[in-house]
Every structure is written in structure tokens, then in C-alpha cells.
Design a protein around this motif. Structure first.
Motif, short mmCIF file in Angstrom:
data_model
loop_
_atom_site.label_atom_id
_atom_site.label_comp_id
_atom_site.label_asym_id
_atom_site.label_seq_id
_atom_site.Cartn_x
_atom_site.Cartn_y
_atom_site.Cartn_z
N LEU A 150 0.85 -1.19 0.00
CA LEU A 150 0.00 0.00 0.00
C LEU A 150 0.89 1.24 0.00
O LEU A 150 1.63 1.48 0.95
CB LEU A 150 -0.92 0.01 1.22
CG LEU A 150 -1.87 -1.18 1.38
CD1 LEU A 150 -2.80 -0.97 2.56
CD2 LEU A 150 -2.66 -1.43 0.10
N VAL A 151 0.80 1.99 -1.07
CA VAL A 151 1.54 3.24 -1.20
C VAL A 151 0.51 4.37 -1.23
O VAL A 151 -0.20 4.54 -2.22
CB VAL A 151 2.41 3.27 -2.47
CG1 VAL A 151 3.18 4.59 -2.54
CG2 VAL A 151 3.35 2.09 -2.50
N GLY A 152 0.43 5.10 -0.14
CA GLY A 152 -0.65 6.07 -0.02
C GLY A 152 -1.97 5.31 -0.03
O GLY A 152 -2.17 4.39 0.75
N ASN A 153 -2.85 5.67 -0.96
CA ASN A 153 -4.12 4.96 -1.12
C ASN A 153 -4.14 4.10 -2.38
O ASN A 153 -5.20 3.77 -2.91
CB ASN A 153 -5.29 5.95 -1.16
CG ASN A 153 -5.75 6.34 0.23
OD1 ASN A 153 -5.20 5.87 1.22
ND2 ASN A 153 -6.74 7.20 0.31
N GLU A 154 -2.95 3.73 -2.85
CA GLU A 154 -2.85 2.92 -4.05
C GLU A 154 -2.35 1.51 -3.70
O GLU A 154 -1.55 1.34 -2.79
CB GLU A 154 -1.90 3.56 -5.06
CG GLU A 154 -2.35 4.92 -5.57
CD GLU A 154 -3.63 4.87 -6.36
OE1 GLU A 154 -3.83 3.87 -7.09
OE2 GLU A 154 -4.44 5.81 -6.26
N VAL A 155 -2.84 0.52 -4.46
CA VAL A 155 -2.49 -0.88 -4.22
C VAL A 155 -1.51 -1.35 -5.30
O VAL A 155 -1.79 -1.24 -6.50
CB VAL A 155 -3.73 -1.78 -4.24
CG1 VAL A 155 -3.35 -3.23 -3.95
CG2 VAL A 155 -4.76 -1.30 -3.23
N PHE A 156 -0.38 -1.87 -4.85
CA PHE A 156 0.61 -2.46 -5.75
C PHE A 156 0.98 -3.84 -5.21
O PHE A 156 0.54 -4.24 -4.12
CB PHE A 156 1.87 -1.59 -5.84
CG PHE A 156 1.64 -0.22 -6.39
CD1 PHE A 156 1.69 0.02 -7.76
CD2 PHE A 156 1.37 0.85 -5.54
CE1 PHE A 156 1.47 1.29 -8.27
CE2 PHE A 156 1.16 2.12 -6.04
CZ PHE A 156 1.21 2.34 -7.41
N TYR A 157 1.83 -4.55 -5.95
CA TYR A 157 2.31 -5.87 -5.51
C TYR A 157 3.81 -5.95 -5.79
O TYR A 157 4.34 -5.25 -6.66
CB TYR A 157 1.56 -7.00 -6.22
CG TYR A 157 0.06 -6.94 -6.00
CD1 TYR A 157 -0.50 -7.45 -4.84
CD2 TYR A 157 -0.77 -6.32 -6.93
CE1 TYR A 157 -1.88 -7.38 -4.62
CE2 TYR A 157 -2.14 -6.24 -6.72
CZ TYR A 157 -2.68 -6.76 -5.55
OH TYR A 157 -4.03 -6.67 -5.34
N THR A 158 4.47 -6.80 -5.03
CA THR A 158 5.90 -7.01 -5.23
C THR A 158 6.26 -8.46 -4.93
O THR A 158 5.44 -9.21 -4.38
CB THR A 158 6.73 -6.05 -4.35
OG1 THR A 158 8.09 -6.08 -4.77
CG2 THR A 158 6.66 -6.45 -2.88
N ASP A 159 7.50 -8.84 -5.28
CA ASP A 159 7.97 -10.19 -5.01
C ASP A 159 8.77 -10.20 -3.72
O ASP A 159 9.01 -9.16 -3.11
CB ASP A 159 8.85 -10.67 -6.18
CG ASP A 159 10.05 -9.76 -6.38
OD1 ASP A 159 11.17 -10.22 -6.21
OD2 ASP A 159 9.84 -8.55 -6.70
N THR A 160 9.22 -11.37 -3.29
CA THR A 160 9.93 -11.50 -2.01
C THR A 160 11.27 -10.79 -2.01
O THR A 160 11.80 -10.46 -0.94
CB THR A 160 10.15 -12.98 -1.66
OG1 THR A 160 10.82 -13.62 -2.77
CG2 THR A 160 8.83 -13.68 -1.41
N ASN A 161 11.82 -10.53 -3.19
CA ASN A 161 13.11 -9.86 -3.28
C ASN A 161 12.99 -8.36 -3.58
O ASN A 161 14.00 -7.69 -3.79
CB ASN A 161 13.97 -10.52 -4.37
CG ASN A 161 14.31 -11.96 -4.05
OD1 ASN A 161 14.64 -12.28 -2.91
ND2 ASN A 161 14.21 -12.83 -5.04
#
Length: 239
Positions: free
Chosen positions: A58-69
Motif C-alpha cells: 500500500l503506497v498512499g491509497n494505491e495498491v501495488f504488488y511485489t515479489d519477495t526480493n
């Protein structure tokens, strides 16, 4: 009995250890990602997504995704195939939700039609073309109370018009005369207004564009939503 106790204790300890590892992993991902994105990106949280090895960011009110690295930042929707639910969209809606009780009716223009039982709030700029379009559409609603919060964000003239509307003898009429009939507000603009309070509220809740509509369940519709969608939403709520 001792063997059973040992087994239960071991399983509990293992579960606790795994939970601690996950927490450390999420904290590390957040730290690494923050360094890569820079100080302008305010990361609120990092948590496991429904997909193994993918984390919700969660960046501000935006939804993103990332990997374990923390190597990739993914922007897009996660859709659960079995149910067809857009999980990202649901999360985004929750992030954009407010508490209806936090809106102060004293800071808004108020229009009541019919029994006024259904309620909605609109954040509007008097120089916003889409707001004018929305206001015309809202005339079709019955048994509704509409609270309009003026936020002059488009131009200095927006602030002047907002003050003239609020300081007029009949602010709601003056607002509608301008937004729908094109009759420009005139007269004094030196009375006490709630514009600063409305702007502060907008900043707190990420209201960056007009019009923005809120319903009594706290959900928001950004932009000039279709009247059919507004009616459908109002009908789904218990007023």
C-alpha cells in the motif's frame, strides 16, 4: 499425556516462529522497497497477497504488488477466478472509504427533495464542468438529501465563486443557479466560510478531483458518475 502436551507445544511454537519469520520478511521487503522507491513514496504497509510469493504493497491509497526480493513493483488487478471477484478493486474501495459521521453537514450546502431519506455528499468546484453535468443529473433523484461541499481547487476564480455562493442570501439556490442555469454568483464574498475546513478534509482523505461522491456507507464514486449507477447504489443502502 506428556507426549500429547509436547506435540501441541511444538506445533504452537512452530506456528509462532513462522509468524515471526513472515513479519520479519514483510518488514525487510518494506525497508528494501522504500529505499528503491525513494522518500516520495510513502509505503503504508506490506502484507501477503492471496498469491504465494507475492506481497500487497500500500503506497498512499494505491495498491501495488511485489515479489519477495523487492525486485519488481506490479500494478494491476488480482481476480479470483472461482468467484470472479476483483480483490484489488475491493481493497482499493476499502482504502477510499470514509466514515460518514466524519462529514460535517454544517460545512455543506444542503438540498432536500421528497422525504430526503436517502443521503449523499458531493465535493464540488464551481468551475468544474463535470460537476455541472453531475448536478444536472442529480436533479432526477427523488427522496434524497444532497450535501455539497465546495472545494475550490481549479483556479483562484473558483475560490471567489465559492465565497460568493456561500455568502449569498440563499447559498443552495445561488449554487444551482450557477451550476445548472449559468447565472453567475455576485455580491459579497467576505463572510465566514467553511472552505478551508473542506479543503483540509479533502487533503486528509485524498480527494484530489471533482466531483467526488460519498455515500452513507463511506464508499466513494469519483467523477461524474452515471445517474443509474448512483440510483442503484442508493437503493442498495438502508437509509
Amino acid at each position: 499425556m506428556n507426549k500429547l502436551f509436547f506435540t501441541v507445544a511444538f506445533v504452537s511454537l512452530l506456528a509462532l516462529s513462522i509468524g515471526t519469520i513472515h513479519a520479519q520478511s514483510e518488514q525487510q521487503i518494506r525497508s528494501d522497497l522504500q529505499k528503491k522507491l525513494g522518500s516520495n513514496a510513502k509505503i503504508k504497509s506490506v502484507s501477503p497477497s492471496p498469491i504465494a510469493g507475492v506481497y500487497e504493497v500500500l503506497v498512499g491509497n494505491e495498491v501495488f504488488y511485489t515479489d519477495t526480493n523487492s525486485k519488481y513493483l506490479i500494478q494491476g488487478d488480482i481476480i479470483e477466478i472461482a468467484t470472479g471477484k476483483n480483490l484489488t478493486e475491493q481493497k482499493q474501495a476499502d482504502l477510499n472509504r470514509i466514515k460518514w459521521s466524519e462529514l460535517n453537514p454544517a460545512n455543506a450546502l444542503k438540498a432536500v427533495r421528497g422525504n430526503g431519506s436517502r443521503q449523499l455528499a458531493v465535493f464540488s468546484d464551481p468551475n468544474c464542468g463535470y460537476c455541472k453535468r453531475l448536478d444536472k443529473s442529480l436533479q432526477q433523484l427523488d427522496n434524497v438529501t444532497i450535501y455539497t461541499y465546495l472545494i475550490p481547487i481549479l483556479s483562484p476564480d473558483s475560490a471567489q465563486k465559492s465565497k460568493q455562493i456561500w455568502c449569498s442570501a440563499d447559498p443552495q439556490k445561488t449554487y444551482i443557479d450557477w451550476m445548472i442555469n449559468g447565472i453567475a454568483p455576485s455580491g459579497k464574498s467576505d463572510c465566514t466560510t467553511p472552505l478551508d475546513k473542506n479543503m483540509a478534509f479533502a487533503k486528509t482523505y485524498g480527494i484530489t478531483g471533482t466531483p467526488t461522491i460519498f455515500f452513507t456507507d463511506g464508499s466513494r464514486f469519483p467523477g461524474a458518475a452515471q445517474i443509474t449507477d448512483i440510483e442503484k447504489k442508493l437503493s442498495s443502502l438502508k437509509q
